[in-house]
Design an enzyme around this catalytic site. Structure first.
Site, mmCIF file in Angstrom:
data_model
loop_
_atom_site.group_PDB
_atom_site.id
_atom_site.type_symbol
_atom_site.label_atom_id
_atom_site.label_comp_id
_atom_site.label_asym_id
_atom_site.label_seq_id
_atom_site.Cartn_x
_atom_site.Cartn_y
_atom_site.Cartn_z
ATOM 1 N N CYS A 49 0.994 -1.225 -0.128
ATOM 2 C CA CYS A 49 0.289 -0.138 0.153
ATOM 3 C C CYS A 49 0.492 1.659 0.312
ATOM 4 C CB CYS A 49 -0.756 0.146 1.150
ATOM 5 S SG CYS A 49 -1.723 2.082 1.457
ATOM 6 N N TYR A 180 -5.137 7.140 -9.016
ATOM 7 C CA TYR A 180 -6.241 5.840 -8.984
ATOM 8 C C TYR A 180 -7.917 6.632 -9.348
ATOM 9 C CZ TYR A 180 -4.344 4.091 -4.935
ATOM 10 O OH TYR A 180 -2.848 2.868 -4.487
#
Length: 332
Positions: A49, A180
């Site tokens: 992450c 994203y």
């Protein structure tokens, strides 16, 4: 067909990130009920992450390993929770849980949002304290100073904070979250707009050695964790394919400079990064196939950034090598 157990990520139209986090802070004076104390808390992260990767870097640079233990979730998760797949029995040896979700529900039985990393858990109660990753690393720099290693760099110098904060807001909006917005766009128009904004921001980033001042700061940490994932994941998986990082000479040299700096590249596990994105995001990559490339050995090639001057750690020193249990695979 996407695997329903993995959750869904693509939204109709523009992707909008939920930025509501648990804002409890761990501070030197304990004003939120959680005082900075050695061995009281466990940082739960995942090397996959980018948001958690920030905390791994800052913890290393500041030398907080002896006082803030680390629990590592595996690179994949289902729609409910990150899990401790890497530990014997798939249970965190300190918290005694398989699902990170358990620590959230221990404090908030009706917790309504996603279970995210990084998170800090109060070991004695098993309750999550905070998952506010943006504030977390700033507090490592400003609230945990009593436990910084000798020679720890000042990643958030007081006289540069306004400039760092302003740049961090732009980098989050256009780059960290921008990739994203490309990858999870649910319409062509939303993707096209996100793509244009992302590369406009990348094209105007600074050409000096570090983003703010002449040393590494919080701003460099935040940009690095997106750049290091760009070619292995975002270029293909998220369709940010105008240029590879390796085709943007200034940013590529900048990223290699940081990667080769102790505390940065030695927190990066490319295998876990690729597995996370390509396996978890089944509505983007329905087969779950993890691509074999790209060749990553070029991260170790000379970058030439020393010619720009600057002092990576300011008046401080590099961190020592990672402790054995926290080492990542070394690039060939």
């Amino acid at each position: 067909m996407a695997d329903d157990n993995m959750g869904s990520y693509v939204e109709p139209g523009e992707f909008r990130r939920d930025t509501n986090y648990i804002t409890t802070r761990i501070t030197a004076d304990g004003r939120d009920g959680y005082a900075v104390e050695p061995d009281r808390y466990r940082l739960v992260a995942a090397r996959a992450c980018p948001w958690a990767n920030r905390t791994l870097i800052v913890r290393r640079l500041l030398g907080l390993e002896p006082v803030l233990s680390l629990g590592l979730a595996g690179p994949t998760h289902d729609k409910l929770s990150w899990t401790f797949d890497l530990d014997p029995g798939e249970v965190d040896p300190v918290l005694g849980i398989h699902h990170l979700r358990d620590a959230y529900l221990k404090r908030f039985p009706d917790y309504p949002r996603g279970i995210t990393v990084p998170a800090i858990v109060d070991i004695s109660t098993g309750e999550v304290v905070t998952n506010d990753y943006a504030q977390m690393t700033l507090d490592f720099s400003t609230e945990w100073t009593a436990f910084h290693r000798p020679g720890a760099p000042d990643l958030y110098p007081e006289h540069l904070r306004a400039e760092i904060d302003e740049l961090n807001r732009e980098v989050f909006r256009e780059v960290n979250n921008g990739v994203y917005r490309c990858g999870f766009a649910g319409s062509q128009d939303a993707y096209d707009a996100a793509y244009t904004r992302l590369f406009a921001a990348l094209d105007r980033l600074s050409t000096q050695r570090y983003l703010v001042g002449d040393t590494i700061t919080e701003a460099d940490v935040r940009l690095f964790t997106t750049l290091v994932r760009f070619d292995p994941v975002y270029h293909g998986h998220f369709k940010t394919n105008r240029s590879k990082l390796t085709e943007m000479p200034v940013l590529w040299a900048y990223a290699r400079d940081l990667f080769q700096t102790p505390g940065f590249g030695d927190t990066v596990d490319f295998g876990q990064i690729k597995e996370h994105y390509y396996v978890v995001h089944r509505d983007v990559n329905p087969t779950g196939i993890i691509p074999a490339g790209p060749d990553l050995s070029n991260w170790l090639t000379p970058h030439g950034r020393e010619a720009l001057g600057g002092r990576p750690f300011g008046d401080g020193t590099p961190p020592p090598p990672p402790i054995p249990s926290e080492r990542v695979p070394v690039l060939a």
